[in-house]
Design an enzyme around this catalytic site. Structure first.
Site, PDB file in Angstrom:
ATOM      1  N   LEU A  58       1.016  -1.064   0.000  1.00 47.30           N
ATOM      2  CA  LEU A  58       0.000   0.042   0.230  1.00 47.30           C
ATOM      3  C   LEU A  58       0.806   1.158  -0.012  1.00 47.30           C
ATOM      4  O   LEU A  58       1.015   1.918   1.031  1.00 47.30           O
ATOM      5  CB  LEU A  58      -0.978  -0.016   1.069  1.00 47.30           C
ATOM      6  CG  LEU A  58      -1.677  -1.292   1.326  1.00 47.30           C
ATOM      7  CD1 LEU A  58      -2.909  -1.136   2.694  1.00 47.30           C
ATOM      8  CD2 LEU A  58      -2.630  -1.506   0.035  1.00 47.30           C
ATOM      9  N   GLU A  60       1.613   4.091  -2.926  1.00 46.86           N
ATOM     10  CA  GLU A  60       1.288   4.591  -4.386  1.00 46.86           C
ATOM     11  C   GLU A  60       2.553   5.317  -5.028  1.00 46.86           C
ATOM     12  O   GLU A  60       2.968   5.030  -6.147  1.00 46.86           O
ATOM     13  CB  GLU A  60       0.174   5.664  -4.626  1.00 46.86           C
ATOM     14  CG  GLU A  60      -1.267   5.069  -4.307  1.00 46.86           C
ATOM     15  CD  GLU A  60      -1.377   4.620  -2.924  1.00 46.86           C
ATOM     16  OE1 GLU A  60      -2.385   4.112  -2.580  1.00 46.86           O
ATOM     17  OE2 GLU A  60      -0.787   5.180  -1.905  1.00 46.86           O
ATOM     18  N   PHE A  83      -8.245   4.268  -5.558  1.00 49.53           N
ATOM     19  CA  PHE A  83      -9.157   5.526  -5.579  1.00 49.53           C
ATOM     20  C   PHE A  83      -8.759   6.732  -5.874  1.00 49.53           C
ATOM     21  O   PHE A  83      -7.347   6.756  -5.647  1.00 49.53           O
ATOM     22  CB  PHE A  83      -9.776   5.668  -4.281  1.00 49.53           C
ATOM     23  CG  PHE A  83     -11.005   4.364  -3.902  1.00 49.53           C
ATOM     24  CD1 PHE A  83     -12.270   4.675  -4.169  1.00 49.53           C
ATOM     25  CD2 PHE A  83     -10.627   3.285  -3.152  1.00 49.53           C
ATOM     26  CE1 PHE A  83     -13.257   3.596  -4.062  1.00 49.53           C
ATOM     27  CE2 PHE A  83     -11.444   2.562  -2.779  1.00 49.53           C
ATOM     28  CZ  PHE A  83     -12.902   2.610  -3.223  1.00 49.53           C
ATOM     29  N   ASP A  84      -9.429   7.620  -6.439  1.00 48.78           N
ATOM     30  CA  ASP A  84      -8.795   8.977  -7.032  1.00 48.78           C
ATOM     31  C   ASP A  84      -7.929   9.706  -5.862  1.00 48.78           C
ATOM     32  O   ASP A  84      -7.065  10.071  -6.296  1.00 48.78           O
ATOM     33  CB  ASP A  84      -9.920   9.607  -7.408  1.00 48.78           C
ATOM     34  CG  ASP A  84     -11.160   9.505  -6.823  1.00 48.78           C
ATOM     35  OD1 ASP A  84     -11.179   9.302  -5.678  1.00 48.78           O
ATOM     36  OD2 ASP A  84     -12.469   9.685  -7.223  1.00 48.78           O
ATOM     37  N   GLY A  85      -8.540   9.728  -4.744  1.00 43.88           N
ATOM     38  CA  GLY A  85      -7.965  10.489  -3.596  1.00 43.88           C
ATOM     39  C   GLY A  85      -6.628   9.930  -3.203  1.00 43.88           C
ATOM     40  O   GLY A  85      -5.842  10.392  -2.369  1.00 43.88           O
ATOM     41  N   PHE A  86      -6.303   8.425  -3.463  1.00 45.06           N
ATOM     42  CA  PHE A  86      -5.113   7.742  -3.270  1.00 45.06           C
ATOM     43  C   PHE A  86      -3.798   8.342  -4.243  1.00 45.06           C
ATOM     44  O   PHE A  86      -2.799   7.678  -3.888  1.00 45.06           O
ATOM     45  CB  PHE A  86      -5.053   6.402  -3.029  1.00 45.06           C
ATOM     46  CG  PHE A  86      -6.232   6.117  -1.986  1.00 45.06           C
ATOM     47  CD1 PHE A  86      -6.730   7.066  -0.988  1.00 45.06           C
ATOM     48  CD2 PHE A  86      -6.755   4.836  -2.139  1.00 45.06           C
ATOM     49  CE1 PHE A  86      -7.748   6.492  -0.131  1.00 45.06           C
ATOM     50  CE2 PHE A  86      -7.773   4.366  -0.921  1.00 45.06           C
ATOM     51  CZ  PHE A  86      -8.070   5.442  -0.238  1.00 45.06           C
ATOM     52  N   PRO A  89      -0.244  10.543  -3.105  1.00 44.95           N
ATOM     53  CA  PRO A  89       1.187  10.156  -2.743  1.00 44.95           C
ATOM     54  C   PRO A  89       2.250   9.835  -3.723  1.00 44.95           C
ATOM     55  O   PRO A  89       3.276   9.794  -3.615  1.00 44.95           O
ATOM     56  CB  PRO A  89       0.978   8.736  -1.784  1.00 44.95           C
ATOM     57  CG  PRO A  89      -0.589   9.070  -1.414  1.00 44.95           C
ATOM     58  CD  PRO A  89      -1.151   9.894  -2.333  1.00 44.95           C
ATOM     59  N   HIS A 129     -12.456   9.172  -1.514  1.00 43.86           N
ATOM     60  CA  HIS A 129     -12.766   8.239  -2.568  1.00 43.86           C
ATOM     61  C   HIS A 129     -13.758   8.630  -3.603  1.00 43.86           C
ATOM     62  O   HIS A 129     -14.311   7.831  -4.443  1.00 43.86           O
ATOM     63  CB  HIS A 129     -13.838   7.053  -1.822  1.00 43.86           C
ATOM     64  CG  HIS A 129     -12.951   6.137  -0.680  1.00 43.86           C
ATOM     65  ND1 HIS A 129     -12.030   6.745   0.381  1.00 43.86           N
ATOM     66  CD2 HIS A 129     -12.566   5.176  -0.856  1.00 43.86           C
ATOM     67  CE1 HIS A 129     -11.726   5.991   0.944  1.00 43.86           C
ATOM     68  NE2 HIS A 129     -11.697   4.692   0.134  1.00 43.86           N
TER      69      HIS A 129
END
Length: 350
Positions: A58, A60, A83-86, A89, A129
């Protein structure tokens, strides 16, 4: 033709790309045994093995950094951001390395990386998300940015993205993963429309509505409602956000003279602002009214119970159409660039 959901169409595109080119590899969190959060990669681990469908930690930044190394070694990595918000990083790797290595090496090192991002709201998800980060990537030179709106485009454009020697940010609207449509899985890529071309989804004569992703369906619903009132709206699906196909866009604007651009991302410095600025530069003398934007609000994405107030809907698009076609618009045939009054306009008059 086969009827598939968008999610299944994306999975089929990944399977075909893995079959066609042994250098294609998939990387992402839980994409192997689980098949991904949205089950897009379901079954691919069993079919192609753990050396080509790789479950990653986990992290990115580490995933995209690994993809850069693989691309430099001749592979075609396909990264799934859960997800888009991830994606944030990995932002440094994307804008500092992925977007620039081809240019920095004077073309000697291509970056055939596809970064798939489940994207947008409308599914009642938690924080980080349901975000729409496309403007960040559109502003980054060296990246192609694509947003699909239907299963056929999802299948073809993903295969085109993976085959491209350019890095591609590939946005997949989460709320359309279960939307069904006919998909031609046998169309040769050489015969398919390039992923950089916009598409006129519905022809019309009175105003042009420009959008992309899940908002295409909302725009079509608005066009159907407007038709009941005797108004003919042309709906354009941009498909590619960088580069934008201004030939198709401007041809429509020159026919209708009136423009509404819609997206669910924030208003400030969004894609709509750039599209409208470019339309104004290219089509000024054809415009019969100022172009209008229909967007999300300039706030962090709200909790699920409030997202219906944030996402542009049919009523907000129709309100913008009313305004570009209404009494406050310029007289038909006049054009914003008319020269019937040469004296300067004062601030008070504006």
């Amino acid at each position: 033709m086969t009827t598939l959901t968008m999610g299944k169409a994306l999975g089929a595109a990944l399977r075909r790309s893995l079959q066609d080119d042994e250098k294609v590899v998939l990387l992402g969190e839980d994409i192997g045994k689980l098949g991904g959060v949205f089950r897009i990669t379901d079954g691919l681990l069993a079919e192609f093995g753990a050396r080509r469908v790789i479950d990653t930690p986990l992290a990115e930044s580490g995933i995209v950094g690994t993809a850069v190394g693989l691309a430099m070694r001749g592979y075609r990595p396909v990264v799934e951001i859960q997800f888009d918000g991830f994606v944030y990083p990995a932002f440094d790797q994307i804008v500092s390395q992925v977007a620039k290595l081809h240019y920095r090496t004077q073309g000697r090192v291509p970056m055939p990386i596809t970064i798939r991002i489940p994207w947008g709201g409308g599914i009642g998800a938690a924080e980080h998300h349901s975000e729409s980060p496309e403007a960040y990537f559109v502003h980054t030179a060296g990246l192609r940015v694509v947003a699909v709106s239907n299963p056929q485009d999802a299948y073809v454009c993903l295969r085109q993205a993976i085959a491209s020697d350019d890095p591609v940010i590939f946005f997949e609207p989460k709320r359309l993963y279960h939307a069904k449509g006919e998909v031609d899985e046998e169309t040769p890529l050489a015969d398919a429309a390039p992923m950089g071309l916009a598409r006129v989804v519905r022809p019309g004569a009175d105003a042009t509505v420009i959008t992309y992703g899940a908002m295409v369906g909302t725009a079509l619903a608005a066009a159907e409602a407007a038709e009941d009132e005797g108004r003919s709206l042309e709906v354009i699906d941009l498909r590619s956000l960088s580069p934008v196909d201004y030939d198709t866009v401007c041809a429509s604007v020159r026919r209708t003279g009136r423009v509404v651009v819609a997206h669910e991302a924030s208003r400030e410095a969004g894609v709509a602002a750039e599209v409208i600025a470019s339309i104004t530069e290219k089509c000024f003398t054809w415009l019969e009214a100022p172009p209008l934007r229909v967007t999300g609000h300039d706030i962090p994405y709200p909790p699920a119970k409030l997202e219906k107030h944030h996402l542009p809907d049919l009523d907000r698009i129709l309100d913008a159409v009313d305004r570009v076609l209404g009494d406050d618009a310029l007289a038909p045939g006049a054009g914003l660039g008319r020269k019937d009054d040469a004296r300067p306009v004062t601030g008070a008059e504006r």
